[in-house]
Design a protein around this motif. Structure first.
Motif, PDB file in Angstrom:
ATOM      1  N   PRO A  14       4.176   6.196  10.594  1.00  0.00           N
ATOM      2  CA  PRO A  14       3.491   5.346   9.620  1.00  0.00           C
ATOM      3  C   PRO A  14       3.708   3.862   9.910  1.00  0.00           C
ATOM      4  CG  PRO A  14       4.691   7.090   8.513  1.00  0.00           C
ATOM      5  CD  PRO A  14       5.035   7.193   9.975  1.00  0.00           C
ATOM      6  N   ALA A  15       2.589   3.144  10.011  1.00  0.00           N
ATOM      7  CA  ALA A  15       2.695   1.708  10.293  1.00  0.00           C
ATOM      8  C   ALA A  15       3.256   1.003   9.062  1.00  0.00           C
ATOM      9  CB  ALA A  15       1.310   1.165  10.629  1.00  0.00           C
ATOM     10  N   LYS A  16       3.990  -0.057   9.334  1.00  0.00           N
ATOM     11  CA  LYS A  16       4.533  -0.839   8.219  1.00  0.00           C
ATOM     12  C   LYS A  16       3.387  -1.607   7.570  1.00  0.00           C
ATOM     13  CE  LYS A  16       9.335  -1.742   9.269  1.00  0.00           C
ATOM     14  NZ  LYS A  16      10.181  -2.647  10.038  1.00  0.00           N
ATOM     15  N   MET A  17       3.191  -1.400   6.253  1.00  0.00           N
ATOM     16  CA  MET A  17       2.114  -2.119   5.566  1.00  0.00           C
ATOM     17  C   MET A  17       2.726  -3.249   4.758  1.00  0.00           C
ATOM     18  SD  MET A  17      -1.006   0.231   4.406  1.00  0.00           S
ATOM     19  CE  MET A  17      -0.322   0.864   2.915  1.00  0.00           C
ATOM     20  N   ARG A  18       1.983  -4.351   4.686  1.00  0.00           N
ATOM     21  CA  ARG A  18       2.462  -5.444   3.867  1.00  0.00           C
ATOM     22  C   ARG A  18       2.204  -5.124   2.402  1.00  0.00           C
ATOM     23  NH1 ARG A  18      -0.800  -9.534   4.944  1.00  0.00           N
ATOM     24  NH2 ARG A  18      -1.933  -8.286   6.456  1.00  0.00           N
ATOM     25  N   GLY A  19       2.939  -5.798   1.530  1.00  0.00           N
ATOM     26  CA  GLY A  19       2.824  -5.574   0.094  1.00  0.00           C
ATOM     27  C   GLY A  19       1.390  -5.734  -0.400  1.00  0.00           C
ATOM     28  N   ALA A  20       0.689  -6.753   0.156  1.00  0.00           N
ATOM     29  CA  ALA A  20      -0.680  -7.026  -0.286  1.00  0.00           C
ATOM     30  C   ALA A  20      -1.581  -5.821  -0.020  1.00  0.00           C
ATOM     31  CB  ALA A  20      -1.205  -8.256   0.437  1.00  0.00           C
ATOM     32  N   ARG A  21      -1.282  -5.138   1.067  1.00  0.00           N
ATOM     33  CA  ARG A  21      -2.109  -3.990   1.450  1.00  0.00           C
ATOM     34  C   ARG A  21      -1.916  -2.844   0.448  1.00  0.00           C
ATOM     35  NH1 ARG A  21      -6.244  -2.954   4.358  1.00  0.00           N
ATOM     36  NH2 ARG A  21      -6.160  -1.310   5.899  1.00  0.00           N
ATOM     37  N   TYR A  22      -0.664  -2.648   0.039  1.00  0.00           N
ATOM     38  CA  TYR A  22      -0.390  -1.621  -0.977  1.00  0.00           C
ATOM     39  C   TYR A  22      -1.114  -1.975  -2.272  1.00  0.00           C
ATOM     40  CZ  TYR A  22       3.231   0.648   1.808  1.00  0.00           C
ATOM     41  OH  TYR A  22       3.887   1.329   2.784  1.00  0.00           O
ATOM     42  N   ALA A  23      -1.072  -3.257  -2.619  1.00  0.00           N
ATOM     43  CA  ALA A  23      -1.717  -3.691  -3.854  1.00  0.00           C
ATOM     44  C   ALA A  23      -3.219  -3.428  -3.765  1.00  0.00           C
ATOM     45  CB  ALA A  23      -1.441  -5.172  -4.089  1.00  0.00           C
ATOM     46  N   GLU A  24      -3.794  -3.701  -2.596  1.00  0.00           N
ATOM     47  CA  GLU A  24      -5.229  -3.485  -2.416  1.00  0.00           C
ATOM     48  C   GLU A  24      -5.567  -1.998  -2.566  1.00  0.00           C
ATOM     49  OE1 GLU A  24      -6.853  -4.997   1.256  1.00  0.00           O
ATOM     50  OE2 GLU A  24      -8.784  -4.016   0.874  1.00  0.00           O
ATOM     51  N   ALA A  25      -4.742  -1.133  -1.948  1.00  0.00           N
ATOM     52  CA  ALA A  25      -4.981   0.306  -2.039  1.00  0.00           C
ATOM     53  C   ALA A  25      -4.873   0.770  -3.490  1.00  0.00           C
ATOM     54  CB  ALA A  25      -3.987   1.056  -1.156  1.00  0.00           C
ATOM     55  N   ALA A  26      -3.894   0.235  -4.218  1.00  0.00           N
ATOM     56  CA  ALA A  26      -3.708   0.625  -5.613  1.00  0.00           C
ATOM     57  C   ALA A  26      -4.915   0.189  -6.437  1.00  0.00           C
ATOM     58  CB  ALA A  26      -2.429   0.004  -6.164  1.00  0.00           C
ATOM     59  N   ALA A  27      -5.405  -1.043  -6.184  1.00  0.00           N
ATOM     60  CA  ALA A  27      -6.568  -1.550  -6.919  1.00  0.00           C
ATOM     61  C   ALA A  27      -7.785  -0.682  -6.632  1.00  0.00           C
ATOM     62  CB  ALA A  27      -6.847  -2.995  -6.517  1.00  0.00           C
ATOM     63  N   LEU A  28      -7.955  -0.332  -5.354  1.00  0.00           N
ATOM     64  CA  LEU A  28      -9.094   0.491  -4.943  1.00  0.00           C
ATOM     65  C   LEU A  28      -9.073   1.837  -5.666  1.00  0.00           C
ATOM     66  CD1 LEU A  28     -11.365   1.626  -3.153  1.00  0.00           C
ATOM     67  CD2 LEU A  28      -9.750   1.778  -1.291  1.00  0.00           C
ATOM     68  N   PHE A  29      -7.914   2.497  -5.650  1.00  0.00           N
ATOM     69  CA  PHE A  29      -7.865   3.845  -6.205  1.00  0.00           C
ATOM     70  C   PHE A  29      -7.934   3.840  -7.731  1.00  0.00           C
ATOM     71  CE2 PHE A  29      -7.107   5.047  -1.960  1.00  0.00           C
ATOM     72  CZ  PHE A  29      -7.574   6.349  -1.889  1.00  0.00           C
ATOM     73  N   SER A  30      -7.306   2.860  -8.366  1.00  0.00           N
ATOM     74  CA  SER A  30      -7.411   2.862  -9.825  1.00  0.00           C
ATOM     75  C   SER A  30      -8.835   2.494 -10.238  1.00  0.00           C
ATOM     76  CB  SER A  30      -6.366   1.950 -10.470  1.00  0.00           C
ATOM     77  OG  SER A  30      -6.247   0.779  -9.743  1.00  0.00           O
TER      78      SER A  30
END
Lengths: 126, 551
Positions: free
Chosen positions: B194-210
């Motif tokens: 698993p590639a290291k993701m930056r925090g912003a990327r996690y936030a983007e994924a969370a926004a997308l899925f919610s």
């Protein structure tokens, strides 16, 4: 005993050639650069010079030009690890008596050294 | 020696067989998937809307070597029995469904193996196309006929043969479409480390899925009294699915689609949303068709984008490699020089040793000294060949912590022969202590070598005493600098033009070296600049982010 000087910037090559020439019954001394050689040859002139061509600072060709300009040309066997078509002619034109490619075969090297020294001193010393 | 040979034998005997973990995962996964499938059933007459266990089994087979398939199929049996027996179905029918479920997985996986070697890749349109045709189309179609025939043969329920075929076909196909790519994509992600993701990327994924879940619940899981549904409602999830495809690639889409499917099915099963019709059969089919038609193009879009960026990545790496090989070709004379030097020392030493053996055989000390020198010279030749081989090799980018000074020294020794034969003096001015940098050793060496060779070319017309090349390393706050400075004529064009592809001043040059060097440095988060120096000559400046110093 004939005295041969070796000029090569590569320490392992210098050391191995000096060892080989001494084991073959010659007196040999080595120098890391043309500058060191010129200083030493002012004190004792060798009977033959085994000279590497590509060296940082003063190249083998430059050294031959300087010796010639000073009227102190030593019979020279040029050795090189990088052989280009024009280099051989340049070296012979600059006064080299022989031109050999590295790695050096012992017989070829010793033959070249002895042939060089057999040439009349006048021919070489001008 | 005995202890050595005995240990692996014992360890091998104690080590669990390689199929055990996958089989356990299949047993548990199959049970959970079957319970989920049962929860996704429309009532009163039970109509399955999404039946995931077969698809899960299919994906597990695709990830496993063919010889282990039987273990996985066998492992599904306890999960199948545990899930089905709770629903009061006769044992013969339970076993019949086990057989037809296994047949879907086997048909899909075997057909796929005929066309795709190894695990199908979701960054290949061909692989994905074949995956859809085999796993999501052929396998459900063929196994549904077997399934319906078994149900009629055993005499379970009252549905006709074709009713059974049509309800099960869509439920199995939708499940294959949702589950197989999902499992394959996450397995590939885990396998790649698993590639290291930056925090912003996690936030983007969370926004997308919610956002996606909220929109799907609003559109497909709200009380729906009106017989008419505005068509726009069905497009509500599209922006989020496109967001997933463009920003998160196949992994994003194969995760987003099941999220949308679950929200939609959950609403429909609870009598909510726009799909509810008079009969549960029609309700299920309309919803399934909607999910299938929405999913296929989005999945293919994400795969097409991923394929394009993979091809771009591959051709960039090919070009980088080719330019490296071309540069080494230019250095071949210098490299021959570099190899001839130790060979000269070895030969002269060996011949000297022969003299000593013949004339002074008693002198062991000198012989041992000679042998030592031969070994050193041989190792030096070996080092030259190792470094060359590493540069010639074409490989994936490998990042590691690197000592900038060591990089410079390695390149200097590779270029040493070339610099010597051109009469160029290389002056290293390396900072005594530098922080490490993170990057691909070979690519960064390629950049430094390119700059050194260019600098040497620029000085070909200089007077012998002026052919001095300085390589300077230093650190500033958070940065490491590697500067290559020559005493050539400098450059007359704007410095940006130097880095453009196909710009060259050399008769034999392709004009790719500096452009590739710049993109390598950029990919390392750094900068490559060129400046003309006041006193004459050019300087090429590499700036790279420094790693935090270890305490």
């Amino acid at each position: 005993m004939p005295y041969v000087a070796i000029v090569d910037d590569e320490e392992p090559v210098r050391k191995a050639l000096k060892r080989l020439l001494r084991a073959s019954g010659l007196e040999a001394e080595s120098y890391a650069s043309g500058k060191h050689f010129l200083e030493a040859s002012a004190l004792r002139r060798p009977d033959c010079l085994v000279l590497d061509l590509h060296m940082p600072g003063m190249s083998g060709l430059q050294l031959m030009h300087e010796m010639r300009a000073a009227g102190a040309m030593v019979p020279t066997v040029v050795i090189t690890a990088y052989d280009e078509p024009a280099t051989r002619d340049q070296c012979l034109a600059a006064g080299a008596a022989a031109y050999l490619r590295k790695p050096l075969d012992e017989r070829l090297l010793l033959n070249a050294i002895s042939a060089t020294m057999k040439r009349t001193p006048k021919e070489n010393h001008q | 020696m005995d202890a050595h040979t005995a240990t692996p034998g014992v360890a091998a005997a104690l080590r669990p067989p390689r199929w055990l973990l996958p089989a356990l995962a299949v047993a548990i996964g199959y049970y959970v998937a079957a319970r989920l499938g049962m929860a996704f059933t429309l009532h009163p007459h039970p109509i399955s809307t999404l039946w995931p266990p077969n698809a899960l089994l299919l994906a597990a087979l695709l990830l496993t070597a063919g010889r282990d398939w039987w273990w996985l199929l066998l492992a599904a049996l306890p999960g199948h029995i545990a899930a089905e027996l709770q629903s009061g179905v006769p044992t013969v029918m339970v076993l019949g469904w086990y057989a037809s479920n296994c047949s879907e997985a086997l048909i899909g996986a075997s057909l796929l193996r005929v066309f795709v070697r190894g695990v199908p890749r979701l960054d290949s349109l061909r692989d994905t196309g074949i995956l859809l045709l085999t796993a999501a189309l052929a396998a459900p179609v063929f196994s549904t006929f077997i399934d319906a025939a078994l149900v009629r043969l055993i005499g379970w329920g009252t549905s006709t043969y074709w009713d059974l075929v049509s309800t099960r076909l869509f439920s199995n196909a939708l499940a294959a479409l949702m589950v197989v790519p999902l499992i394959l994509a996450w397995a590939a992600w885990l396998a790649a480390g698993p590639a290291k993701m930056r925090g912003a990327r996690y936030a983007e994924a969370a926004a997308l899925f919610s956002g996606l879940l909220a929109v799907c619940l609003l559109a497909f899981a709200m009380p729906h009294s009106d017989a008419h549904t505005a068509p726009a409602v069905f497009y509500a999830p599209l922006p989020f699915l496109l967001w997933a495809a463009v920003r998160f690639g196949p992994l994003g889409v194969v995760s987003a689609l099941p999220a949308m499917a679950v929200a939609t099915i959950w609403g429909t099963v609870h009598g909510l949303g726009p799909f509810t019709t008079e009969t549960p059969q029609d309700t299920a089919r309309e919803m399934q068709l909607f999910l299938i038609t929405a999913s296929v193009p989005l999945l293919l879009l994400a795969v097409a984008l991923a394929e394009r960026s993979r091809i771009e990545r591959e051709s960039r790496s090919q070009l980088t490699h080719l330019s490296r090989v071309a540069m080494l070709g230019e250095l071949s004379g210098g490299i021959a020089h570099e190899l001839n030097q130790p060979l000269t020392a070895i030969l002269a030493n060996a011949q000297a040793a022969q003299h000593f053996l013949a004339n002074k055989p008693g002198e062991r000390a000198i012989l041992s000294e000679i042998l030592q020198d031969i070994i050193l010279a041989d190792k030096r030749a070996g080092d030259v060949i190792d470094r060359l081989r590493a540069m010639f090799k074409r490989g994936e980018t490998r990042t590691e912590a690197l000592d900038p000074n060591r990089l410079v020294r390695d390149v200097m020794s590779l270029a040493h022969g070339d610099m010597t034969t051109r009469g160029i003096e290389v002056v290293p001015r390396l900072a005594a202590s530098l922080p490490e940098i993170r990057g691909d050793r070979i690519q960064l060496q390629q950049v430094i070598l390119n700059l050194i060779v260019n600098a040497a070319d620029a000085m070909s017309m200089c007077a012998p005493n002026d052919r001095v090349l300085t390589v300077h390393t230093l650190a500033t706050k958070g940065r490491v600098h590697i500067n290559v400075i020559d005493r050539g004529p400098g450059f007359t064009v704007a410095s940006e033009i130097l880095f453009e592809a196909f710009y060259t001043t050399k008769p034999q040059g392709l004009g790719l070296g500096l452009s590739i060097s710049k993109s390598i440095v950029s990919a390392h988060g750094g900068r490559l600049r060129a400046v003309t120096r006041k006193g004459g000559g050019a300087a090429f400046l590499i700036t790279l982010p420094a790693l935090a110093r270890r305490p």
